[in-house]
Design an enzyme around this catalytic site. Structure first.
Site, PDB file in Angstrom:
ATOM      1  N   LYS A  24      53.511 -56.981  12.790  1.00  0.00           N
ATOM      2  CA  LYS A  24      54.916 -56.563  12.793  1.00  0.00           C
ATOM      3  C   LYS A  24      55.447 -56.627  14.214  1.00  0.00           C
ATOM      4  CE  LYS A  24      54.846 -52.635  15.170  1.00  0.00           C
ATOM      5  NZ  LYS A  24      55.670 -52.303  16.330  1.00  0.00           N
ATOM      6  N   ASP A 160      53.558 -47.146  11.327  1.00  0.00           N
ATOM      7  CA  ASP A 160      53.832 -48.528  10.944  1.00  0.00           C
ATOM      8  C   ASP A 160      53.261 -48.892   9.578  1.00  0.00           C
ATOM      9  OD1 ASP A 160      54.991 -48.977  13.465  1.00  0.00           O
ATOM     10  OD2 ASP A 160      53.069 -49.548  14.335  1.00  0.00           O
TER      11      ASP A 160
END
EC number: 2.7.1.148
Length: 308
Positions: A24, A160
């Protein structure tokens, strides 16, 4: 949403599942105050984007009572390759135990992680491994839990991780764990696309690692840079100046956007054309401001494979 790729298996027991889970980055990362009730974590408002650099986690069923095992492979393991590394603190192992507890299963599973995501780089490699493990176990143990329930487990492990279960684009709030999936054709993503935050990109990666708590501690001292969409960028660059040089070189060479990924030190450079990609790559190589260059695209999503 993750994609499941499997042969016709009928009612046969599934013995092994592999998940390719992308890294990410944060297209925007606005950092607010820390909260004692969140264990000192900061309030965040961020736009997550999954990047097509993948770790592959394979979960294989073991004999009852045999416990878990963990094997790591890959050319860029960083501190994970240290003989002193405690495998019980590995994010994938923590995810295994969290899923075992939540589903009343024994953690009799062999985990193999083929790492390609840079370690300690602000690209959520550990979170991707945890998310891949959760997705793999959801299939291996025939749970068929909806993504919302999987995200509840993931949120207990890190900010996350709920996003890494789905990939694509999402807005994260709270300490990053509250996920609102964004439509690829929606207004927010359309605006980001017009500003050059999509498509082909280069990742400038480093052998050096930055520890997230150190970056946040530095942010608490020096704050965000003027105009930085990533409020942690100034802190990361102060700790790792080569990241700042890589941003400058990329923008000068024609990148549409260049910024520190998350807490760094990796740098993301979106490139609008093949010529721009070549120019940024040459600039980085000539200036030696990065140690490794990865060419890929965004957004990306996890892929689940039933392998045995």
């Amino acid at each position: 949403m993750s994609t499941i790729d499997s042969p016709a298996i009928g009612t046969a027991t599934i013995n092994a599942v592999s998940v390719d889970c992308p890294a990410k980055t944060n297209l925007t990362l606005h950092v607010g105050p820390s909260h004692a009730e969140w264990g000192g974590r900061h309030e965040l408002d961020t736009i997550y984007c999954a990047v097509g650099v993948y770790d592959t986690v394979t979960a294989t069923r073991k004999a009852p009572g045999s416990g878990f095992s963990l094997n790591l492979e890959g050319a860029y393991l960083g501190d994970l390759a240290s003989s002193g590394s405690d495998m019980r603190r590995n994010h994938a192992v923590l995810a295994l135990f969290a899923m075992a507890e939540a589903s009343s299963h024994e953690p009799d599973v062999a985990l193999n992680i083929d790492k390609r995501i840079p370690v300690g780089a602000g690209m959520a490699g550990g979170s991707a491994d945890a998310a891949a493990t959760i997705l793999a176990l959801n299939t291996l143990w025939d749970l068929d839990w909806p993504i919302e329930r999987l995200q509840e487990v993931a949120a207990t492990l890190g900010a996350d991780m709920p996003f890494c279960l789905t990939g694509g684009y999402a807005r994260g709030t709270g300490f990053g764990e509250r996920i609102e999936q964004l439509d690829d054709d929606g207004d927010i993503v359309r605006d980001l696309t017009e500003r050059g935050f999509t498509g082909h990109l280069l990742v400038g990666a480093y052998r050096a690692e930055l520890r997230t708590p150190e970056v946040y501690a530095t942010f608490d001292q020096i704050g965000a840079g003027d105009g930085d969409e990533n409020h942690l960028q100034k802190a990361a660059v102060s700790l790792h100046p080569r990241s700042g040089q890589a941003i400058e070189e990329a923008l000068r060479a024609g990148a549409s956007q260049a910024f520190v990924s998350g807490s760094g030190p990796s740098v993301i450079a979106f490139v609008p054309t093949e010529d721009a990609a070549d120019a940024v790559q040459r600039a980085w190589q000539d200036s030696r401001c990065v140690d490794r260059i990865i060419a890929t695209n965004a957004p990306a999503r996890p892929i689940v494979h039933i392998t045995a």
